[in-house]
Motif scaffolding. Structure first.
Motif, PDB file in Angstrom:
ATOM      1  N   ARG A 127       0.854  -1.191   0.000  1.00 23.63           N
ATOM      2  CA  ARG A 127       0.000   0.000   0.000  1.00 23.63           C
ATOM      3  C   ARG A 127       0.884   1.233   0.000  1.00 23.63           C
ATOM      4  O   ARG A 127       1.877   1.295   0.725  1.00 23.63           O
ATOM      5  CB  ARG A 127      -0.890   0.047   1.233  1.00 23.63           C
ATOM      6  CG  ARG A 127      -1.933  -1.004   1.238  1.00 23.63           C
ATOM      7  CD  ARG A 127      -2.841  -0.887   2.431  1.00 23.63           C
ATOM      8  NE  ARG A 127      -3.740  -2.030   2.417  1.00 23.63           N
ATOM      9  CZ  ARG A 127      -4.504  -2.379   3.413  1.00 23.63           C
ATOM     10  NH1 ARG A 127      -4.517  -1.670   4.506  1.00 23.63           N
ATOM     11  NH2 ARG A 127      -5.286  -3.422   3.310  1.00 23.63           N
ATOM     12  N   MET A 136      -2.271   3.793  -3.987  1.00 20.05           N
ATOM     13  CA  MET A 136      -2.328   2.542  -4.728  1.00 20.05           C
ATOM     14  C   MET A 136      -2.117   1.376  -3.777  1.00 20.05           C
ATOM     15  O   MET A 136      -1.436   1.500  -2.764  1.00 20.05           O
ATOM     16  CB  MET A 136      -1.347   2.509  -5.893  1.00 20.05           C
ATOM     17  CG  MET A 136       0.113   2.605  -5.569  1.00 20.05           C
ATOM     18  SD  MET A 136       1.064   2.730  -7.124  1.00 20.05           S
ATOM     19  CE  MET A 136       2.705   2.277  -6.546  1.00 20.05           C
ATOM     20  N   GLN A 137      -2.748   0.269  -4.125  1.00 21.58           N
ATOM     21  CA  GLN A 137      -2.637  -0.957  -3.344  1.00 21.58           C
ATOM     22  C   GLN A 137      -2.568  -2.130  -4.316  1.00 21.58           C
ATOM     23  O   GLN A 137      -3.284  -2.151  -5.321  1.00 21.58           O
ATOM     24  CB  GLN A 137      -3.837  -1.113  -2.423  1.00 21.58           C
ATOM     25  CG  GLN A 137      -3.793  -2.380  -1.597  1.00 21.58           C
ATOM     26  CD  GLN A 137      -4.971  -2.475  -0.641  1.00 21.58           C
ATOM     27  OE1 GLN A 137      -5.553  -1.482  -0.265  1.00 21.58           O
ATOM     28  NE2 GLN A 137      -5.307  -3.696  -0.259  1.00 21.58           N
ATOM     29  N   THR A 171      -6.411  -0.999  -6.159  1.00 15.59           N
ATOM     30  CA  THR A 171      -6.825   0.373  -6.475  1.00 15.59           C
ATOM     31  C   THR A 171      -5.630   1.194  -6.939  1.00 15.59           C
ATOM     32  O   THR A 171      -4.502   0.976  -6.497  1.00 15.59           O
ATOM     33  CB  THR A 171      -7.419   1.101  -5.251  1.00 15.59           C
ATOM     34  OG1 THR A 171      -6.446   1.086  -4.201  1.00 15.59           O
ATOM     35  CG2 THR A 171      -8.692   0.464  -4.763  1.00 15.59           C
ATOM     36  N   ARG A 173      -5.387   5.474  -7.596  1.00 17.74           N
ATOM     37  CA  ARG A 173      -6.036   6.788  -7.701  1.00 17.74           C
ATOM     38  C   ARG A 173      -4.946   7.845  -7.780  1.00 17.74           C
ATOM     39  O   ARG A 173      -4.138   7.966  -6.856  1.00 17.74           O
ATOM     40  CB  ARG A 173      -6.914   7.062  -6.482  1.00 17.74           C
ATOM     41  CG  ARG A 173      -8.141   6.236  -6.396  1.00 17.74           C
ATOM     42  CD  ARG A 173      -9.050   6.680  -5.244  1.00 17.74           C
ATOM     43  NE  ARG A 173     -10.028   5.658  -4.947  1.00 17.74           N
ATOM     44  CZ  ARG A 173      -9.879   4.731  -4.012  1.00 17.74           C
ATOM     45  NH1 ARG A 173      -8.790   4.706  -3.277  1.00 17.74           N
ATOM     46  NH2 ARG A 173     -10.815   3.830  -3.819  1.00 17.74           N
ATOM     47  N   GLU A 181      -7.722   6.832 -12.527  1.00 21.62           N
ATOM     48  CA  GLU A 181      -8.258   5.952 -11.494  1.00 21.62           C
ATOM     49  C   GLU A 181      -8.693   4.640 -12.126  1.00 21.62           C
ATOM     50  O   GLU A 181      -9.320   4.630 -13.178  1.00 21.62           O
ATOM     51  CB  GLU A 181      -9.446   6.605 -10.795  1.00 21.62           C
ATOM     52  CG  GLU A 181      -9.974   5.792  -9.635  1.00 21.62           C
ATOM     53  CD  GLU A 181     -10.994   6.532  -8.787  1.00 21.62           C
ATOM     54  OE1 GLU A 181     -11.668   5.860  -7.987  1.00 21.62           O
ATOM     55  OE2 GLU A 181     -11.131   7.769  -8.925  1.00 21.62           O
ATOM     56  N   THR A 182      -8.317   3.532 -11.497  1.00 23.15           N
ATOM     57  CA  THR A 182      -8.727   2.220 -11.972  1.00 23.15           C
ATOM     58  C   THR A 182      -8.535   1.200 -10.856  1.00 23.15           C
ATOM     59  O   THR A 182      -8.003   1.517  -9.780  1.00 23.15           O
ATOM     60  CB  THR A 182      -7.936   1.811 -13.244  1.00 23.15           C
ATOM     61  OG1 THR A 182      -8.580   0.695 -13.849  1.00 23.15           O
ATOM     62  CG2 THR A 182      -6.500   1.455 -12.933  1.00 23.15           C
ATOM     63  N   SER A 183      -8.923  -0.033 -11.140  1.00 23.42           N
ATOM     64  CA  SER A 183      -8.702  -1.131 -10.197  1.00 23.42           C
ATOM     65  C   SER A 183      -8.643  -2.435 -10.988  1.00 23.42           C
ATOM     66  O   SER A 183      -9.077  -2.496 -12.140  1.00 23.42           O
ATOM     67  CB  SER A 183      -9.822  -1.191  -9.158  1.00 23.42           C
ATOM     68  OG  SER A 183     -11.064  -1.425  -9.785  1.00 23.42           O
TER      69      SER A 183
END
Length: 196
Positions: A127, A136-137, A171, A173, A181-183
């Motif tokens: 993270r 972000m993770q 995630t 961002r 932004e995406t995942s």
């Protein structure tokens, strides 16, 4: 005197798992948005101690990364003293030579900022939070053995020369120099070492 730094590394990007860019193929989206992080556990440049400091990078490139023209923002740990910040900037921009100097010619525009950077790792999960601009993770995937992550050991294009474990971003961002932004996309995780 040169430099030597080593520690934790992870990156996320907008590509589906596993990112095609490391094989010199086009990104799986219309462009590549990638975010990288380094935590230095041991290191120095010309006698300046860099242990404990962190660096993050935001990158936007065309669909084919090797076309160049990358837009890059380098985020330096706000805890760095002036001599440490100068050393970090030189190393992670590629100006100090070494592995990162090989990708530096692909950069079209770059800026450097300072920020608070927090990092956590546990059980294959990473993270990162960079000020209020990046979160972000990611988590390592499991290979066919059900225990260890798949490994990319000799990519054609990468900011780290060490083998990278394949992961998946939970995630991403970013609201800095651009917004993204995406995942559920790609991640690579490893322990890095640069020297020159």
């Amino acid at each position: 005197m040169g430099y030597s730094v080593e520690g934790d590394y992870f990156e996320t990007c907008g590509c589906t798992v596993s990112c095609q860019c490391v094989y010199l193929s086009p990104a799986t989206k219309d462009s590549c948005d990638a975010f990288a992080f380094w935590q230095i556990t041991r290191g120095q440049k010309e006698g300046v101690d860099l242990a404990g400091l962190k660096v993050a990078l935001a990158l936007h490139s065309p669909k084919q990364m090797t076309d160049g023209g990358w837009k890059v923002v380098l985020y330096l740990d706000e805890r760095a003293k002036p001599d440490q910040a100068k050393a970090l900037g030189a190393i992670f921009s590629g100006q100090a030579g070494g592995h990162l100097a090989a990708v530096a010619p692909l950069i079209g525009s770059a800026s450097v900022e300072t920020a608070s950077i927090t990092f956590e790792k546990a059980n294959g999960t990473r993270r990162l939070k960079v000020g209020d601009v990046l979160e972000m993770q990611a988590e390592e995937l499991k290979g066919m053995d059900g225990k260890t992550a798949p490994v990319v050991s000799n990519p054609a294009l990468s900011v780290v020369p060490q083998p990278m474990r394949v992961g998946k971003a939970a995630t991403i961002r970013y609201s800095g120099a651009w917004k993204f932004e995406t995942s559920g996309t790609n991640s690579f995780i490893t322990e890095f070492k640069y020297e020159a």
